[in-house]
Design an enzyme around this catalytic site. Structure first.
Site, PDB file in Angstrom:
ATOM      1  N   ASP A  23       1.178  31.655 -72.485  1.00 41.38           N
ATOM      2  CA  ASP A  23       0.687  30.550 -73.313  1.00 41.38           C
ATOM      3  C   ASP A  23       1.040  30.757 -74.786  1.00 41.38           C
ATOM      4  OD1 ASP A  23      -1.409  32.699 -72.709  1.00 41.38           O
ATOM      5  OD2 ASP A  23      -2.214  31.833 -74.552  1.00 41.38           O
ATOM      6  N   TYR A 141     -12.243  37.792 -78.272  1.00 46.22           N
ATOM      7  CA  TYR A 141     -11.642  38.772 -79.178  1.00 46.22           C
ATOM      8  C   TYR A 141     -12.438  38.909 -80.481  1.00 46.22           C
ATOM      9  CZ  TYR A 141      -7.466  38.279 -76.274  1.00 46.22           C
ATOM     10  OH  TYR A 141      -6.595  38.248 -75.222  1.00 46.22           O
ATOM     11  N   LYS A 169     -11.483  38.247 -70.490  1.00 45.67           N
ATOM     12  CA  LYS A 169     -10.304  38.968 -70.952  1.00 45.67           C
ATOM     13  C   LYS A 169     -10.614  39.486 -72.348  1.00 45.67           C
ATOM     14  CE  LYS A 169      -5.541  38.221 -72.492  1.00 45.67           C
ATOM     15  NZ  LYS A 169      -4.561  37.188 -72.862  1.00 45.67           N
TER      16      LYS A 169
END
Length: 257
Positions: A23, A141, A169
């Protein structure tokens, strides 16, 4: 939630997964994604799922026939933006379903100036995913002034879990078992920036030993001169519990033979 259970089984095989994110082209052009179908044809025997944007799915001649799970990414930003960490929603769960997705993914930058709106969107999308029985992978993140360490990654993972993500993730960090132990959904590690192959394999080995459910490797795979080799070696570590040094030795013998 039969639909979600069936779809997750296309992404996680026996609870583990080698995911290929591609992506990156919205953020900036990356070497290796010029012809995505070529990469997919090369690696499809070794990966369990891919992450791509909707336009790639529309134009691909390979994705429709792939055994790998299809995750459509809903977020985007570019390196040219005033704040590249400001991830915005660029498509919908419904559109992803119409394209045959087995799951969707959302990127959230914890600590960014627009953290609040990103969290709001994550929460809303998780409810839509529950309604349709579509798995949600949340890329969580620590960003901005937040140091990436065990505590910040653990907190980011917990936020994704609390707001309804089915798979997380996150960046790999020391004491990764503390991150995995703080949530009860599968956690895969991000491959991160391009690095030495052995260092990548050792990181994945360590992550699996500490409870990770797999890895999402993009640049370290599609930037490689031999994506199929990297994918095959990652598959051996994730699905066969092989050590990095044994995988490298096996691959060397395979090439020589």
């Amino acid at each position: 939630m039969i639909g979600k259970k069936r779809r997750i089984s296309r992404i996680l095989k026996n609870g583990r997964s080698v995911i290929l994110p591609m992506d990156h082209g919205v953020t900036k052009p990356e070497k290796g994604i010029e012809k995505i179908d070529r990469v997919l044809e090369d690696v499809q025997g070794y990966i369990d799922a891919i992450i791509v944007h909707k336009g790639v799915v529309k134009r691909s001649g390979v994705i429709a026939e792939m055994e790998a799970g299809l995750i459509i990414h809903l977020s985007g930003s570019t390196v040219w933006a005033e704040d590249p960490n400001d991830k915005r929603i660029v498509t919908s769960v419904e559109r992803a379903i119409s394209l045959g997705a087995d799951g969707v993914s959302v990127h959230v930058n914890i600590g960014s100036a627009t953290e609040a709106i990103q969290l709001q969107k994550l929460g809303e999308i998780s409810e839509i995913c529950d309604w349709y029985g579509v798995p949600l992978l949340a890329m969580m993140y620590p960003r901005g002034k937040i140091e990436v360490n065990t505590e910040s990654v653990k907190h980011a993972a917990r936020i994704g879990y609390e707001l309804g993500a089915d798979i997380l993730k996150v960046p790999f960090t020391e004491n990764f078992e503390d991150v995995v132990g703080f949530v009860d959904v599968p956690v895969v590690i991000a491959g991160g920036s391009k690095e030495n192959e052995y260092d990548l394999f050792k990181k994945v080995e360590d992550a699996m030993a500490r409870g990770a459910s797999g890895v999402a490797v993009g640049r370290n795979l599609f930037n490689s001169p031999s994506p199929s080799k990297i994918a095959r070696m990652l598959h051996m570590i994730v699905h066969s519990n092989m050590r990095a040094k044994d995988v490298v030795e096996y691959e060397g013998n395979l090439v020589v033979g």
